[in-house]
Design an enzyme around this catalytic site. Structure first.
Site, PDB file in Angstrom:
ATOM      1  CG  ASN A   9       4.145  18.071  65.602  1.00 49.96           C
ATOM      2  OD1 ASN A   9       4.275  16.895  65.281  1.00 49.96           O
ATOM      3  ND2 ASN A   9       4.947  19.007  65.165  1.00 49.96           N
ATOM      4  CG  HIS A  12       7.516  12.557  67.548  1.00 54.11           C
ATOM      5  ND1 HIS A  12       8.674  12.299  66.842  1.00 54.11           N
ATOM      6  CD2 HIS A  12       7.599  13.841  67.950  1.00 54.11           C
ATOM      7  CE1 HIS A  12       9.428  13.379  66.834  1.00 54.11           C
ATOM      8  NE2 HIS A  12       8.800  14.330  67.497  1.00 54.11           N
ATOM      9  CG  HIS A  45       8.605  19.377  60.174  1.00 51.50           C
ATOM     10  ND1 HIS A  45       9.631  19.657  61.043  1.00 51.50           N
ATOM     11  CD2 HIS A  45       9.050  19.783  58.962  1.00 51.50           C
ATOM     12  CE1 HIS A  45      10.632  20.204  60.383  1.00 51.50           C
ATOM     13  NE2 HIS A  45      10.306  20.281  59.117  1.00 51.50           N
ATOM     14  NE  ARG A  47      12.621  17.054  61.085  1.00 47.85           N
ATOM     15  CZ  ARG A  47      13.656  17.862  61.286  1.00 47.85           C
ATOM     16  NH1 ARG A  47      14.643  17.932  60.419  1.00 47.85           N
ATOM     17  NH2 ARG A  47      13.721  18.585  62.368  1.00 47.85           N
ATOM     18  NE  ARG A  51      14.766  13.462  60.711  1.00 51.48           N
ATOM     19  CZ  ARG A  51      15.556  14.322  61.360  1.00 51.48           C
ATOM     20  NH1 ARG A  51      15.328  14.579  62.630  1.00 51.48           N
ATOM     21  NH2 ARG A  51      16.547  14.910  60.758  1.00 51.48           N
ATOM     22  CD  GLU A  72       5.995  22.330  62.397  1.00 52.49           C
ATOM     23  OE1 GLU A  72       5.421  22.651  63.435  1.00 52.49           O
ATOM     24  OE2 GLU A  72       7.011  21.607  62.358  1.00 52.49           O
ATOM     25  CB  THR A 103      12.783  22.440  64.576  1.00 50.74           C
ATOM     26  OG1 THR A 103      12.042  21.500  63.798  1.00 50.74           O
ATOM     27  CG2 THR A 103      13.025  23.683  63.763  1.00 50.74           C
ATOM     28  CD  GLU A 153       4.839  27.312  66.245  1.00 47.89           C
ATOM     29  OE1 GLU A 153       3.968  27.303  65.364  1.00 47.89           O
ATOM     30  OE2 GLU A 153       5.233  26.290  66.833  1.00 47.89           O
ATOM     31  CG  HIS A 194      10.958  22.977  69.876  1.00 54.80           C
ATOM     32  ND1 HIS A 194      11.795  22.412  70.795  1.00 54.80           N
ATOM     33  CD2 HIS A 194      11.175  22.306  68.720  1.00 54.80           C
ATOM     34  CE1 HIS A 194      12.490  21.459  70.211  1.00 54.80           C
ATOM     35  NE2 HIS A 194      12.143  21.374  68.950  1.00 54.80           N
TER      36      HIS A 194
HETATM   37  N1  PXP Z   1       6.360  24.134  66.424  1.00 52.38           N
HETATM   38  C1  PXP Z   1       7.264  23.963  65.429  1.00 52.38           C
HETATM   39  C2  PXP Z   1       7.412  25.030  64.422  1.00 52.38           C
HETATM   40  C3  PXP Z   1       8.014  22.769  65.358  1.00 52.38           C
HETATM   41  O1  PXP Z   1       8.903  22.610  64.359  1.00 52.38           O
HETATM   42  C4  PXP Z   1       7.785  21.763  66.314  1.00 52.38           C
HETATM   43  C5  PXP Z   1       8.533  20.473  66.236  1.00 52.38           C
HETATM   44  O2  PXP Z   1       9.856  20.682  66.354  1.00 52.38           O
HETATM   45  C6  PXP Z   1       6.839  21.988  67.308  1.00 52.38           C
HETATM   46  C7  PXP Z   1       6.137  23.190  67.343  1.00 52.38           C
HETATM   47  C8  PXP Z   1       6.517  20.960  68.341  1.00 52.38           C
HETATM   48  O3  PXP Z   1       7.584  20.746  69.170  1.00 52.38           O
HETATM   49  P1  PXP Z   1       7.501  19.527  70.211  1.00 52.38           P
HETATM   50  O4  PXP Z   1       7.423  18.276  69.391  1.00 52.38           O
HETATM   51  O5  PXP Z   1       8.773  19.646  70.961  1.00 52.38           O
HETATM   52  O6  PXP Z   1       6.293  19.734  71.048  1.00 52.38           O
END
Ligand code: PXP
Length: 241
Positions: A9, A12, A45, A47, A51, A72, A103, A153, A194
């Site tokens: 992901n 960031h 994601h 949003r 953001r 996402e 999330t 998930e 997450h």
């Molecule tokens: N999976 C989903 C569905 C998410 O929305 C997120 C981000 O919130 C993640 C995985 C990745 O989470 P993290 O950034 O905490 O690793």
């Protein structure tokens, strides 16, 4: 061996870019680097408040990436039409509150249930694999099956916090195990995500029904420390000349 797929992901990277309002660092570059280094998919994601990831990122990444893009989205009409238009290989439906930092929990599958079912079917007809981001609850696994999702998930946030705080995580781990087992039995592909770190991900590799991890915040954060020394050294070399 349980060969679990890794979805990277890169939200960031966009967060850092947006902090300056400029074009650096580029989420596309991060996506391609993830691909080059063995990621099995890239997650972004989009949003409602944009953001981090923006539509232009989605467009660029979708057109250049060879491995699957996992988009996402919240369960809204706007996001559904963006997902139908951009046709990512994977879509994960997530809950979204404007004020939250991240999330914070899984989807409420009873809320807007008919709309969720409609979204899932439209996306599947459009050839996207659809996943629902849910709490490790047997009820939600059963509902996900009824809603015709391809995958679930499991939100691992609570488990990861307990691991990080060195608290007893056994009960939370058990919930994840039971949910993963039921999901697998019902023919849902089970993913997890997450808050995952090296330590919490390692513990969850023992849950054999989990086929895919999606990891962002820790992985991007850790990349700073992995990359900081070579970036400093490169600057020192440049400044010596
Ligand atoms: N999976 C989903 C569905 C998410 O929305 C997120 C981000 O919130 C993640 C995985 C990745 O989470 P993290 O950034 O905490 O690793």
């Amino acid at each position: 061996m349980n060969n679990i797929r890794l979805g990277v992901n890169i939200d960031h990277v966009a967060t850092v870019r947006n902090a300056r309002g400029e074009n650096y660092p580029s989420p596309l570059r991060a996506a391609l680097l993830a691909q080059k280094n063995g990621a099995d998919s890239v997650t972004i994601h989009l949003r409602e408040d944009r953001r981090h990831i923006r539509e232009l990122d989605l467009k660029q990444i979708k057109s250049k990436l060879k491995i699957p893009l996992n988009l996402e989205i919240a369960a809204t009409k706007e996001m559904l039409s963006i997902a139908l238009r951009s046709k990512p290989k994977f879509v994960c439906i997530v809950p979204e509150k404007r004020q939250e930092l991240t999330t914070e929990g899984g989807l409420n599958l009873k809320y807007k249930r008919a709309f969720l079912k409609k979204i899932i079917n439209k996306l599947k007809k459009n050839k996207s694999r659809v996943s629902l981001f849910i709490e490790p609850s047997l009820k939600d696994i059963n509902l996900s099956k009824i809603l015709n999702a391809d995958c679930v998930e499991i939100h691992t946030g609570r488990f990861c916090n307990l691991v990080n705080e060195r608290k007893n995580y056994k009960k939370e781990l058990n919930k994840i195990k039971k949910a993963a087992k039921l999901g697998n039995k019902l023919g849902l592909e089970v993913h997890a995500g997450h808050g995952l770190t090296f330590e919490s991900a390692k513990i969850l590799t023992k849950v054999l029904q989990i086929k895919e991890f999606n990891i962002g915040h820790f992985l991007i954060g850790e990349s700073i420390f992995v990359g900081l020394s070579s970036a400093i050294k490169k600057f020192k070399r440049i400044l010596k000349k």
